[in-house]
Every structure is written in C-alpha cells, then in structure tokens.
Design an enzyme around this catalytic site. Structure first.
Site, PDB file in Angstrom:
ATOM      1  N   THR A  70      -4.070  -9.559  -6.613  1.00  0.00           N
ATOM      2  CA  THR A  70      -5.152 -10.418  -6.121  1.00  0.00           C
ATOM      3  C   THR A  70      -6.451 -10.178  -6.846  1.00  0.00           C
ATOM      4  O   THR A  70      -7.252 -11.092  -7.032  1.00  0.00           O
ATOM      5  CB  THR A  70      -5.332 -10.180  -4.615  1.00  0.00           C
ATOM      6  OG1 THR A  70      -4.150 -10.600  -3.958  1.00  0.00           O
ATOM      7  CG2 THR A  70      -6.525 -10.929  -4.054  1.00  0.00           C
ATOM      8  N   TYR A 121      -4.393 -18.496  -2.623  1.00  0.00           N
ATOM      9  CA  TYR A 121      -4.763 -18.373  -4.046  1.00  0.00           C
ATOM     10  C   TYR A 121      -3.508 -17.964  -4.792  1.00  0.00           C
ATOM     11  O   TYR A 121      -2.472 -17.646  -4.195  1.00  0.00           O
ATOM     12  CB  TYR A 121      -5.849 -17.302  -4.225  1.00  0.00           C
ATOM     13  CG  TYR A 121      -5.412 -15.945  -3.716  1.00  0.00           C
ATOM     14  CD1 TYR A 121      -5.638 -15.592  -2.383  1.00  0.00           C
ATOM     15  CD2 TYR A 121      -4.695 -15.054  -4.522  1.00  0.00           C
ATOM     16  CE1 TYR A 121      -5.201 -14.385  -1.889  1.00  0.00           C
ATOM     17  CE2 TYR A 121      -4.255 -13.839  -4.026  1.00  0.00           C
ATOM     18  CZ  TYR A 121      -4.512 -13.516  -2.708  1.00  0.00           C
ATOM     19  OH  TYR A 121      -4.057 -12.322  -2.207  1.00  0.00           O
ATOM     20  N   THR A 167      -2.221  -5.282  -4.100  1.00  0.00           N
ATOM     21  CA  THR A 167      -2.346  -4.313  -3.010  1.00  0.00           C
ATOM     22  C   THR A 167      -1.029  -4.097  -2.274  1.00  0.00           C
ATOM     23  O   THR A 167      -0.865  -3.107  -1.583  1.00  0.00           O
ATOM     24  CB  THR A 167      -3.387  -4.784  -1.983  1.00  0.00           C
ATOM     25  OG1 THR A 167      -3.002  -6.059  -1.463  1.00  0.00           O
ATOM     26  CG2 THR A 167      -4.761  -4.849  -2.610  1.00  0.00           C
ATOM     27  N   ASP A 168      -0.055  -5.003  -2.446  1.00  0.00           N
ATOM     28  CA  ASP A 168       1.191  -4.869  -1.672  1.00  0.00           C
ATOM     29  C   ASP A 168       1.916  -3.564  -1.966  1.00  0.00           C
ATOM     30  O   ASP A 168       2.420  -2.929  -1.049  1.00  0.00           O
ATOM     31  CB  ASP A 168       2.139  -6.047  -1.956  1.00  0.00           C
ATOM     32  CG  ASP A 168       1.686  -7.305  -1.246  1.00  0.00           C
ATOM     33  OD1 ASP A 168       2.440  -8.299  -1.281  1.00  0.00           O
ATOM     34  OD2 ASP A 168       0.584  -7.298  -0.665  1.00  0.00           O
ATOM     35  N   LYS A 185      -1.529   0.635   2.801  1.00  0.00           N
ATOM     36  CA  LYS A 185      -2.078  -0.656   3.245  1.00  0.00           C
ATOM     37  C   LYS A 185      -1.674  -0.849   4.701  1.00  0.00           C
ATOM     38  O   LYS A 185      -0.517  -1.067   5.018  1.00  0.00           O
ATOM     39  CB  LYS A 185      -1.537  -1.783   2.376  1.00  0.00           C
ATOM     40  CG  LYS A 185      -2.116  -3.155   2.668  1.00  0.00           C
ATOM     41  CD  LYS A 185      -1.581  -4.165   1.646  1.00  0.00           C
ATOM     42  CE  LYS A 185      -2.096  -5.572   1.867  1.00  0.00           C
ATOM     43  NZ  LYS A 185      -1.545  -6.525   0.847  1.00  0.00           N
ATOM     44  N   GLU A 231      14.344  15.350  16.222  1.00  0.00           N
ATOM     45  CA  GLU A 231      15.131  14.227  16.773  1.00  0.00           C
ATOM     46  C   GLU A 231      16.600  14.303  16.392  1.00  0.00           C
ATOM     47  O   GLU A 231      17.456  13.713  17.042  1.00  0.00           O
ATOM     48  CB  GLU A 231      14.565  12.898  16.233  1.00  0.00           C
ATOM     49  CG  GLU A 231      13.308  12.439  16.932  1.00  0.00           C
ATOM     50  CD  GLU A 231      13.570  11.973  18.359  1.00  0.00           C
ATOM     51  OE1 GLU A 231      12.608  11.919  19.143  1.00  0.00           O
ATOM     52  OE2 GLU A 231      14.739  11.694  18.692  1.00  0.00           O
TER      53      GLU A 231
HETATM   54  N1  DGL Z   1       1.001 -10.696  -4.022  1.00  0.00           N
HETATM   55  C1  DGL Z   1       0.213  -9.571  -3.544  1.00  0.00           C
HETATM   56  C2  DGL Z   1       0.181  -8.464  -4.600  1.00  0.00           C
HETATM   57  O1  DGL Z   1       0.121  -8.767  -5.782  1.00  0.00           O
HETATM   58  C3  DGL Z   1      -1.182  -9.998  -3.268  1.00  0.00           C
HETATM   59  C4  DGL Z   1      -1.890  -8.980  -2.506  1.00  0.00           C
HETATM   60  C5  DGL Z   1      -2.997  -8.351  -3.307  1.00  0.00           C
HETATM   61  O2  DGL Z   1      -2.889  -8.079  -4.509  1.00  0.00           O
HETATM   62  O3  DGL Z   1      -3.987  -8.074  -2.651  1.00  0.00           O
HETATM   63  O4  DGL Z   1       0.196  -7.291  -4.196  1.00  0.00           O
END
Ligand code: DGL
Length: 354
Positions: A37, A51, A117-118, A190, A311
């Site tokens: 992103t 986007y 971020t993923d 995240k 556990e």
């Molecule tokens: N498709 C996600 C990625 O590339 C978008 C999320 C992001 O980058 O914030 O991780």
C-alpha cells in the site's frame, strides 16, 4: 560593468552551492522497495481503503518526500512490485540476500524495506533471524495509499529513513516504524486492518520516533541479526511449513493434507494456550510418528503464550511449543530452523531463544 560581472559570478556560485545535495555529509541509506500500500494508488482522495497496491515505483516514493535529503543520502532499488499477501519463501530468500549484501557494503549505513502490511511482520522477523549486521534495517509500510487524505506512508517512510540513518538504531535488530512507534521486527504484528495504528507488539514498542529523533524505552531480549545462528548466505531455500487453524468442530483434515503435500512441520494455530481438540490429537501424534514436526502456537489476538506440557503433554508427544510467537511468525522461525535441524529438542531450544 565589473560590479555586474562579479555579482553575476556570485549568483552563479550561490546557485551552484544550492544545487549541491544537502546530504553531502549524511549517512547513506538504501531503500529496497517491494510493493504494498505504501506504493499504492487510488482514484479518490476520500477512499483510503479502495486502491491498487504496488503501483508507485521507488524513485517516485523517494521524490515524494523532499526532506529525506535532510537526514540521509538516499537511493532506491525496486526488488519486487507486489502486494505482500503474494510473498513466497523465495521472495524472502531473494530479499534477505540483497539486504545482507548491501549491509556488507562500506558505503551503506542503513537499509529500509518498503513492504505491504499484510505480511510485513513475517518479513521483518525473517530478516531479524538471518541477516548478520548491526546496521539498522527498517521495514515499513502504510495503511493508506499516498493518494488518500491523511495518508500515513510519507511520515512512516521518513521515520524509517531517519531511523536507518541513526547510529542509536544500530544493534537493535530489525525494526518497524509505523505510526511513530519503533517496534521490534520480532514482536510486532498487524492487529487491525483498517487503522493507521495497526501494528502492535504484545509486549510493547521499543520506542518512538518523533521529528526524525528516536526515543528508546526498551531493548530486544531475544537473539537476532549478529547474534543469530542462522545466516542467509547459507540458506537457498526455506523448509516447507504450513499453518492449520484450530477452532470448535475442527478435524485433522488440513494437518494431514499439509503433511501429504510434504510439509516438514505443521504450525497448530490453536485456541487459547495452543489447545488441541481431542478430535485432532490422534492425527497429530500419527504425523509426528511419521517425522512431521508439530508446533503448537496460539491464534489469540493480542499475544499468545504457549508453554510446554500445559494444555498438552508435549514431552510425551514430542511436540514443540511456539511460546509467544503467533502462528505466522512461528512458521517463519520453523522454516528457517528446519534448514539446520530436524531435532525436536533443538527446535524447542530455538523457539525459546528467538
Ligand atoms: N495487499 C496488502 C499488502 O500488500 C495491502 C495492505 C498494505 O500494504 O497495507 O500487504
């Protein structure tokens, strides 16, 4: 006439000096861009979630922050241009080798990786495990594309570059600069997918970065980078490790399917304390008997804490526990560790130490 000539010369000289890069004596920082992103672009400034990721090239990202030259001499490399959910083990190895090679260069003082971020938390942990350097390595992304109002990418990237240029960031392992925080690449995850305050470490950030200055409050406790037994220069491929989710009504189908496809370890993303349904235990014990490593982690949100023999009788079953690592980080550590050992007691040591 002479006065006009002299004043002309002075103006030209002044102009020339202004053109000299403001960072002539600044640290050298390399930005390795992978997409996400932070390189995203949308059609409407009011749309921060609609986007296309991985569109803007690294040179445009750099040009978009004119003040970068105040903190470092910056250059960029476009390593990939992908959304990070599409990262593979091969992407990690390629990126890791490039980071390690740059870190060895005397004319590189710090490295920034721009990333979606993923899976940012996975890449940050991976680099923390395998790159032997005490130079700052900063992984950074954004929750909004640069085309959206209140986009967070510019400041996140500025903070990443200023931290990569900072001597006080050396030796602290891989760091993540999002939302003004300095988080350890090992701990950060995240936690929410729609806020700029998306990344949290269960045990707290290491510090803050404000107006290009770092404020530290704690240091990493686990082995990393220079103190790691793993070295990207000796790794050409990660071990195949998969994750199976635990939940009510779960069966052992996914675990068996992963093992049938060649998984060397299966991460059990368990409920609570890495708990395992009594419908699944027999299947996992059978897979362990066939040589597949079983690693119990927890999918609780704000930080699991899985201990041995709590556990499940891990000693009796010869299983491994992931301690506080979430399932996706446990997969990274297992995929790296299994390039060196398939001994479950060694794996458990590694999970305690990293
Ligand atoms: N498709 C996600 C990625 O590339 C978008 C999320 C992001 O980058 O914030 O991780």
């Amino acid at each position: 006439m002479l006065n006009r000539f002299l004043s002309h010369c002075l103006l030209v000289a002044a102009g020339f000096l202004a053109a000299v890069p403001a960072f002539a004596d600044k640290p050298n920082v390399v930005i390795l861009a992978t997409g996400g992103t932070i390189a995203g672009a949308g059609a409407d400034a009011a749309k921060s979630a609609t986007y296309q990721a991985a569109k803007v090239p690294v040179d445009k990202l750099i040009a978009g922050i004119p003040t970068l030259g105040d903190v470092a001499q910056v250059r960029g490399e476009q390593v990939f241009q992908i959304a990070s959910e599409s990262f593979t083990n091969d992407h990690l190895v390629t990126l890791g080798k490039r980071v390690a090679a740059l870190a060895k260069q005397g004319d590189v003082d710090g490295i920034v990786v721009t990333h979606g971020t993923d899976t940012l938390e996975e890449t940050a942990y991976f680099l923390n495990l395998v790159v032997h350097t005490d130079k700052p390595i900063i992984v950074v992304g954004s929750m909004r594309p640069g085309t959206a109002m209140s986009a967070d990418g510019m400041l996140n990237l500025f903070n990443a570059v200023s931290t990569a240029a900072s001597k006080d960031a050396r030796g602290k392992g891989v760091l993540v600069t999002m939302n003004d925080e300095l988080n350890s690449g090992r701990d950060v995850s995240k936690m929410v997918n729609i806020k700029t305050e998306a990344f949290k470490s269960p045990w707290g950030p290491l510090g803050m970065v404000v107006e290009g200055k770092n404020y530290w409050f704690r240091l990493p406790a686990k082995r990393h980078t220079m103190n790691s037994e793993f070295d990207i220069e000796k790794i050409d491929a990660l071990a195949p490790v998969e994750i199976a989710y635990g939940y009510g009504n779960v069966t052992d189908t996914a675990y068996r399917a992963f093992a049938d496809k060649g998984a060397k370890a299966v991460i059990h993303a368990g409920t609570g304390n890495g708990s395992v349904s009594n419908r699944v235990v027999p299947g996992l014990r059978e897979l362990r008997g066939k040589g597949v490593q079983i690693i119990r982690s927890s999918h609780v949100n704000a930080g699991g804490f899985v201990l041995r023999n709590a556990e499940q009788p891990d000693d009796q079953y010869d299983w491994v526990v992931a301690h506080d690592l979430n399932p996706q980080k446990a997969r990274i550590l297992a995929a790296v560790a299994l390039t060196k050992t398939n001994d479950s007691k060694e794996l458990q040591r590694i999970f305690w130490e990293y």
